[in-house]
Design a protein around this motif. Structure first.
Motif, PDB file in Angstrom:
ATOM      1  N   PRO A 295      78.820  95.317 -20.636  1.00 33.88           N
ATOM      2  CA  PRO A 295      77.900  94.855 -19.592  1.00 33.88           C
ATOM      3  C   PRO A 295      78.511  93.684 -18.828  1.00 33.88           C
ATOM      4  O   PRO A 295      79.301  92.904 -19.373  1.00 33.88           O
ATOM      5  CB  PRO A 295      76.666  94.436 -20.380  1.00 33.88           C
ATOM      6  N   ALA A 296      78.135  93.562 -17.578  1.00 29.49           N
ATOM      7  CA  ALA A 296      78.603  92.446 -16.764  1.00 29.49           C
ATOM      8  C   ALA A 296      77.937  91.157 -17.224  1.00 29.49           C
ATOM      9  O   ALA A 296      76.806  91.156 -17.708  1.00 29.49           O
ATOM     10  CB  ALA A 296      78.293  92.703 -15.298  1.00 29.49           C
ATOM     11  N   LYS A 297      78.657  90.044 -17.037  1.00 28.37           N
ATOM     12  CA  LYS A 297      78.114  88.760 -17.479  1.00 28.37           C
ATOM     13  C   LYS A 297      76.869  88.363 -16.699  1.00 28.37           C
ATOM     14  O   LYS A 297      76.068  87.552 -17.172  1.00 28.37           O
ATOM     15  CB  LYS A 297      79.178  87.671 -17.373  1.00 28.37           C
ATOM     16  N   ASP A 298      76.696  88.935 -15.497  1.00 31.56           N
ATOM     17  CA  ASP A 298      75.495  88.653 -14.712  1.00 31.56           C
ATOM     18  C   ASP A 298      74.521  89.832 -14.741  1.00 31.56           C
ATOM     19  O   ASP A 298      73.688  89.991 -13.848  1.00 31.56           O
ATOM     20  CB  ASP A 298      75.865  88.324 -13.270  1.00 31.56           C
ATOM     21  N   ALA A 299      74.617  90.646 -15.785  1.00 31.39           N
ATOM     22  CA  ALA A 299      73.761  91.830 -15.903  1.00 31.39           C
ATOM     23  C   ALA A 299      72.287  91.445 -15.831  1.00 31.39           C
ATOM     24  O   ALA A 299      71.858  90.416 -16.373  1.00 31.39           O
ATOM     25  CB  ALA A 299      74.053  92.545 -17.215  1.00 31.39           C
ATOM     26  N   ASP A 300      71.521  92.282 -15.167  1.00 33.93           N
ATOM     27  CA  ASP A 300      70.072  92.078 -15.099  1.00 33.93           C
ATOM     28  C   ASP A 300      69.456  92.470 -16.442  1.00 33.93           C
ATOM     29  O   ASP A 300      69.705  93.557 -16.954  1.00 33.93           O
ATOM     30  CB  ASP A 300      69.475  92.936 -13.979  1.00 33.93           C
ATOM     31  N   VAL A 301      68.682  91.571 -17.004  1.00 36.50           N
ATOM     32  CA  VAL A 301      68.031  91.813 -18.290  1.00 36.50           C
ATOM     33  C   VAL A 301      66.528  91.594 -18.097  1.00 36.50           C
ATOM     34  O   VAL A 301      66.042  90.451 -18.114  1.00 36.50           O
ATOM     35  CB  VAL A 301      68.589  90.878 -19.381  1.00 36.50           C
ATOM     36  N   PRO A 302      65.769  92.668 -17.874  1.00 39.13           N
ATOM     37  CA  PRO A 302      64.338  92.504 -17.603  1.00 39.13           C
ATOM     38  C   PRO A 302      63.588  91.758 -18.707  1.00 39.13           C
ATOM     39  O   PRO A 302      62.567  91.112 -18.448  1.00 39.13           O
ATOM     40  CB  PRO A 302      63.845  93.950 -17.467  1.00 39.13           C
ATOM     41  N   GLN A 303      64.095  91.851 -19.938  1.00 38.76           N
ATOM     42  CA  GLN A 303      63.404  91.199 -21.051  1.00 38.76           C
ATOM     43  C   GLN A 303      63.302  89.682 -20.865  1.00 38.76           C
ATOM     44  O   GLN A 303      62.414  89.043 -21.431  1.00 38.76           O
ATOM     45  CB  GLN A 303      64.118  91.511 -22.369  1.00 38.76           C
ATOM     46  N   LEU A 304      64.209  89.095 -20.085  1.00 42.53           N
ATOM     47  CA  LEU A 304      64.136  87.657 -19.842  1.00 42.53           C
ATOM     48  C   LEU A 304      62.824  87.259 -19.184  1.00 42.53           C
ATOM     49  O   LEU A 304      62.350  86.123 -19.359  1.00 42.53           O
ATOM     50  CB  LEU A 304      65.304  87.193 -18.959  1.00 42.53           C
ATOM     51  N   ASN A 305      62.249  88.184 -18.423  1.00 43.84           N
ATOM     52  CA  ASN A 305      60.989  87.906 -17.721  1.00 43.84           C
ATOM     53  C   ASN A 305      59.806  88.631 -18.347  1.00 43.84           C
ATOM     54  O   ASN A 305      58.731  88.696 -17.754  1.00 43.84           O
ATOM     55  CB  ASN A 305      61.117  88.296 -16.244  1.00 43.84           C
ATOM     56  N   GLY A 306      60.024  89.172 -19.557  1.00 44.58           N
ATOM     57  CA  GLY A 306      58.935  89.840 -20.265  1.00 44.58           C
ATOM     58  C   GLY A 306      58.133  88.864 -21.101  1.00 44.58           C
ATOM     59  O   GLY A 306      58.048  87.657 -20.797  1.00 44.58           O
ATOM     60  N   ARG A 307      57.542  89.377 -22.156  1.00 46.98           N
ATOM     61  CA  ARG A 307      56.711  88.529 -23.010  1.00 46.98           C
ATOM     62  C   ARG A 307      57.584  87.532 -23.764  1.00 46.98           C
ATOM     63  O   ARG A 307      58.455  87.920 -24.544  1.00 46.98           O
ATOM     64  CB  ARG A 307      55.926  89.386 -24.007  1.00 46.98           C
ATOM     65  N   MET A 308      57.343  86.256 -23.537  1.00 51.46           N
ATOM     66  CA  MET A 308      58.118  85.203 -24.194  1.00 51.46           C
ATOM     67  C   MET A 308      57.324  84.640 -25.372  1.00 51.46           C
ATOM     68  O   MET A 308      56.108  84.470 -25.292  1.00 51.46           O
ATOM     69  CB  MET A 308      58.440  84.083 -23.212  1.00 51.46           C
ATOM     70  N   LEU A 309      58.028  84.379 -26.457  1.00 50.49           N
ATOM     71  CA  LEU A 309      57.392  83.822 -27.641  1.00 50.49           C
ATOM     72  C   LEU A 309      56.750  82.474 -27.320  1.00 50.49           C
ATOM     73  O   LEU A 309      57.345  81.624 -26.654  1.00 50.49           O
ATOM     74  CB  LEU A 309      58.445  83.641 -28.736  1.00 50.49           C
TER      75      LEU A 309
END
Length: 485
Positions: free
Chosen positions: A327-341
């Motif tokens: 994966p690219a180092k700037d890959a989009d990771v939707p989980q970053l904006n999902g439910r946060m603990l």
């Protein structure tokens, strides 16, 4: 190789000055056979730590810094709960140093807290740290003199559970860090700049942290000592259930952690078990640790740790097949904006609940008008607040943050139980408190000593946000050292 380095590597322990081979055990009046045995075994197992300058690679960047054993992070120290651990330290730095065993309920004479429970180890001298590890979990060690932690002086300490209740196939330790040493001067230079200014960088903002998120924009953010340009890779296989042990060893950065394409089942907070909860991401403050379980898919996945409020990230790869493209180092990771603990999600099992408190004290977190002095109950570290406790009691500490920034507050020698909206929450030793927020922590006084209680933002700590929790009348700091009871 100089004579001192040769003496260390050869095991001769010859130094330019007196070497305290027996460390704090000499201060106790005798060196026990078990202490000698633990130190000797530690040397055979390679647990000894040489604090020394070194040139290290952080991926594609090479820097001169201070290290343990010439590597960043320092070597992993592993033990089993109930075991006595011996870690000889030799100080090859040009400055005094100590080692603090973050989160471990140690004897105070082994805590590495200069001015509280231990004299620092001078250049050319040594100290044998020998202590029992009573609890399993994810911990770490780091220097506790000045700004040394914001160099390379940290490493993981993993304590296995001899009766591990979790079922998993593999585990990885993930150390997060922010880095400036050797790139933007030294941490001491950074502290001098902060001390000369009354301003705070308003561009470093996070709603999750209640406003201004940090004091500095570090040039690099690391996972296991590697930059995103040459990331650390964790290799597994599809379908494996993997335990990740995440440690935030940074000086000034909270990280939001997510694994692309996966949910995270959180099982431990600061080493202690919690009732499992599944989320998309974790916000981890400086000094905090979280363990989570993941059932890995097939491919190569970005493990992203976003530097909260800093518009930057640390990055690693979790790989389960050889064929998958990285994966690219700037890959989009939707989980970053999902439910946060959130702390509201976390509850300690019944077996780890502390007794109810018998009394309550309040600690006010503040900032003086200078903008570069941080206080506990209006006191700075040179004349610190002291909370007096008596052995066996449980007290409730109300943390009342009247300052304009968040603070990760850490208590040495104990774990506490966090109360969230009147409900009993997780066991922890470090807790994030946002500006103008009040949090309650319950502390069982079961480890007599004089213990640091401070903000784990290294620069806030150095600018005064350091107090004490002490047993009985003050012992160390004279009549001017006032206590709250």
């Amino acid at each position: 190789m100089d004579a001192l380095t040769y003496a260390w590597r050869s095991g001769a322990y010859v130094t330019r000055r007196r070497l305290l081979v027996t460390g704090a055990f000499a201060a106790m009046g005798a060196v026990t056979g078990s202490a000698r045995t633990a130190a000797a075994v530690a040397r055979r197992r390679g647990r000894a730590l040489a604090a020394r300058p070194a040139t290290v690679s952080l991926g594609r960047r090479t820097v001169s810094t201070w290290t343990y054993n010439g590597v960043v992070p320092g070597p992993s120290i592993e033990a089993t709960a109930g075991e006595t651990v011996g870690v000889p330290l030799i100080n090859l730095l040009p400055a005094d140093t100590t080692v603090h065993w973050h989160g471990i309920r140690v004897d105070p004479r082994m805590d590495g807290a200069p001015g509280f429970s231990q004299e620092p180890t001078r250049p050319g001298e040594g100290f044998d740290y020998v202590f029992r590890v009573p609890d399993p979990g994810t911990f770490f060690y780091h220097a506790h003199v000045g700004t040394q932690q914001d160099r390379g002086l940290y490493g993981p300490l993993i304590v296995a559970d001899p009766h591990e209740p979790l079922g998993y196939d593999q585990e990885f330790t993930v150390l997060l860090d922010d880095w400036l040493d050797g790139i933007d001067g030294t941490p001491d230079d950074a502290l001098r700049r902060l001390n000369s200014s009354t301003e705070h960088d308003d561009t470093l903002r996070s709603d999750a942290l209640g406003g201004v998120a940090a004091e500095l924009h570090h040039p690099l953010y690391l996972v296991n000592g590697r930059t995103p340009d040459a990331p650390a890779t964790f290799t597994s296989a599809p379908g494996r259930r993997v335990r990740f042990r995440v440690i935030n060893a940074a000086a000034d950065t909270a990280f939001r952690v997510a694994l692309g394409g996966h949910a995270l089942t959180v099982t431990h907070t600061d080493g202690f078990p919690c009732i499992p909860v599944t989320v998309d991401s974790i916000l981890i403050g400086m000094g905090e640790r979280y363990d989570f379980l993941v059932r890995l898919g097939s491919g190569a996945f970005p493990l992203v740790t976003a530097a909260e409020g800093k518009h930057a990230r640390a990055f690693a790869v979790v790989r389960t097949t050889h064929e998958a493209a990285a994966p690219a180092k700037d890959a989009d990771v939707p989980q970053l904006n999902g439910r946060m603990l959130n702390y509201e999600d976390l509850k300690a099992p019944r077996a780890d609940q502390l007794p109810l408190p018998s009394r309550t004290v309040t600690v006010k977190l503040g900032m003086r008008p200078s903008g570069n002095e941080w206080t506990l109950n209006d006191r700075l570290a040179d004349d610190p607040m002291r909370l007096r406790v008596d052995r066996g009691e449980t007290i409730r500490i109300v943390l009342d943050n009247q300052s304009p920034m968040w603070h990760p507050m850490h208590l040495h020698g104990h774990t506490f139980q966090l109360n969230v909206h009147g409900l009993r929450g997780p066991r922890k030793d470090t807790v994030n408190i946002k500006p103008h927020e009040r949090l309650e922590i319950d502390v069982l006084a079961d480890n007599p000593g004089e213990w640091m209680f401070h903000c784990h933002n290294l620069y806030h700590q150095e600018q005064g946000m350091m107090g004490a929790l002490g047993y009985g009348p003050p012992q160390l700091r004279g009549a001017a050292h006032t206590s709250m009871h």
